[in-house]
Scaffold this active site. Structure first.
Site, PDB file in Angstrom:
ATOM      1  CG  ASN A   9      -1.709   1.268   1.388  1.00 22.73           C
ATOM      2  OD1 ASN A   9      -1.760   2.082   0.459  1.00 22.73           O
ATOM      3  ND2 ASN A   9      -2.331   1.457   2.542  1.00 22.73           N
ATOM      4  CE  LYS A  11      -0.072   3.266   4.729  1.00 24.31           C
ATOM      5  NZ  LYS A  11       0.102   3.337   6.179  1.00 24.31           N
ATOM      6  CG  HIS A  94      -5.678   2.087   5.213  1.00 21.10           C
ATOM      7  ND1 HIS A  94      -5.210   3.012   6.125  1.00 21.10           N
ATOM      8  CD2 HIS A  94      -4.694   1.174   5.058  1.00 21.10           C
ATOM      9  CE1 HIS A  94      -3.983   2.651   6.495  1.00 21.10           C
ATOM     10  NE2 HIS A  94      -3.645   1.546   5.862  1.00 21.10           N
ATOM     11  CD  GLU A  96      -2.673   5.588   6.764  1.00 16.74           C
ATOM     12  OE1 GLU A  96      -2.675   5.681   5.522  1.00 16.74           O
ATOM     13  OE2 GLU A  96      -1.741   5.052   7.403  1.00 16.74           O
ATOM     14  CD  GLU A 166      -3.270  -2.306   7.313  1.00 17.58           C
ATOM     15  OE1 GLU A 166      -2.216  -2.591   6.754  1.00 17.58           O
ATOM     16  OE2 GLU A 166      -3.851  -1.218   7.155  1.00 17.58           O
ATOM     17  N   GLY A 172       2.954   2.301  10.648  1.00 20.75           N
ATOM     18  CA  GLY A 172       3.935   3.366  10.484  1.00 20.75           C
ATOM     19  C   GLY A 172       4.691   3.709  11.755  1.00 20.75           C
ATOM     20  CB  SER A 212       5.632  -1.962  11.681  1.00 14.17           C
ATOM     21  OG  SER A 212       5.271  -0.613  11.972  1.00 14.17           O
TER      22      SER A 212
HETATM   23  P1  13P Z   1       3.249   0.371   7.561  1.00 15.43           P
HETATM   24  O1  13P Z   1       3.683  -0.943   6.940  1.00 15.43           O
HETATM   25  O2  13P Z   1       4.003   1.545   7.035  1.00 15.43           O
HETATM   26  O3  13P Z   1       3.195   0.275   9.042  1.00 15.43           O
HETATM   27  O4  13P Z   1       1.732   0.610   7.068  1.00 15.43           O
HETATM   28  C1  13P Z   1       0.812  -0.406   7.193  1.00 15.43           C
HETATM   29  C2  13P Z   1      -0.401  -0.034   6.427  1.00 15.43           C
HETATM   30  O5  13P Z   1      -1.125   0.864   6.796  1.00 15.43           O
HETATM   31  C3  13P Z   1      -0.680  -0.776   5.187  1.00 15.43           C
HETATM   32  O6  13P Z   1      -1.959  -0.510   4.728  1.00 15.43           O
END
Ligand code: 13P
Length: 250
Positions: A9, A11, A94, A96, A166, A172, A212
């Site tokens: 992903n 982003k 997601h 976010e 997640e 992150g 992560s």
């Molecule tokens: P990270 O791997 O950067 O922690 O992000 C995970 C994520 O949100 C994947 O959709």
């Protein structure tokens, strides 16, 4: 036997030239894997990525879609639009998008139904916050999110839905859930699906872990009984690192 799906992903990262370069680098590195390789790229990279992934085993996905076909929804992109250029996967709900853009369990459910109707392959995200985990509410949160996301779907549709667990506190942050915690939470999700749709469906649903994930922890996570691959953020931006994650089992 469930297939492992390793999805990046990106982003809000990478311009089209960077996406094309990434695909050129990744292609030879993952060509022999038995795992499903997906990268979910920004809308502006979709067409270029699809062109450059042709003839490879790299699948292209979007990171969001609207549930309506068309209309006065400034700035939105419909599932039909994704489908029209050959996009195969789409991330839905997601954390976010839930946190910053008003995504709710209800919109997730509408988007999921629409994606399935269009034969897009949905990756639906669920996960608890740190406060919720510390308060002992993780199970309630993820099972409720799962139930509401899948509401009104038939068995066949549920089987085609990929779920990504997640935990928000692991996204992150460099903090990964332990492999035992991630596996246990994914089992809760699978048990919830079994309660509603039966064992056969629950056993066939692909449930990823995200938060992560990197080359150093992918193997231990993905080898757990119920973890069927990962949704990878930061570590999917580097082709060499992402290839190592995809090739965790070689
Ligand atoms: P990270 O791997 O950067 O922690 O992000 C995970 C994520 O949100 C994947 O959709």
């Amino acid at each position: 036997m469930r297939k492992k799906v390793i999805a990046g992903n990106w982003k809000m990262n990478k311009l089209p030239n960077e996406a094309m370069e990434f695909i050129a680098e990744l292609t030879p590195l993952v060509k022999d894997t038995e795992n499903e390789v997906v990268i979910c790229v920004p809308y502006t990279d979709l067409f270029y990525s699809l062109m450059h992934a042709q003839g490879t085993n790299i699948k292209i996905g979007a990171q969001n879609m609207h549930y309506e076909e068309k209309g006065a929804f400034t700035g939105e992109v419909s599932g039909e639009m994704l489908k029209s250029i050959g996009v195969e996967y789409v991330i839905i709900g997601h954390s976010e998008r839930r946190a910053y853009y008003g995504e709710t369990d209800e919109t997730v459910n509408k988007k999921l139904k629409k994606a399935l109707a269009l034969e897009l392959k949905p990756i639906v995200c669920v996960g608890e916050s740190l406060e919720e985990r510390e308060a002992g509410k993780a199970k309630e949160i993820v099972t409720t999110q799962t139930k509401l996301a899948l509401e009104g779907l038939n068995n066949n549709e549920v089987e085609k839905t990929i779920i990504a667990y997640e935990p928000i506190w692991a996204i992150g942050t460099g903090k990964t859930a332990t492999k035992e915690d991630a596996n246990e939470t994914i089992k809760w999700i699978r048990e919830e699906i079994e309660k509603i749709y039966g064992k056969e469906v629950a056993d066939s649903v692909i449930i990823q872990y995200g938060g992560s994930v990197k080359s150093g922890n992918a193997k231990e996570l993905f080898e757990m009984s119920d973890i069927d691959g990962g949704l990878v953020g930061g570590a999917s931006l580097d082709s060499t690192e992402f290839a190592k994650i995809v090739n965790y089992n070689v």
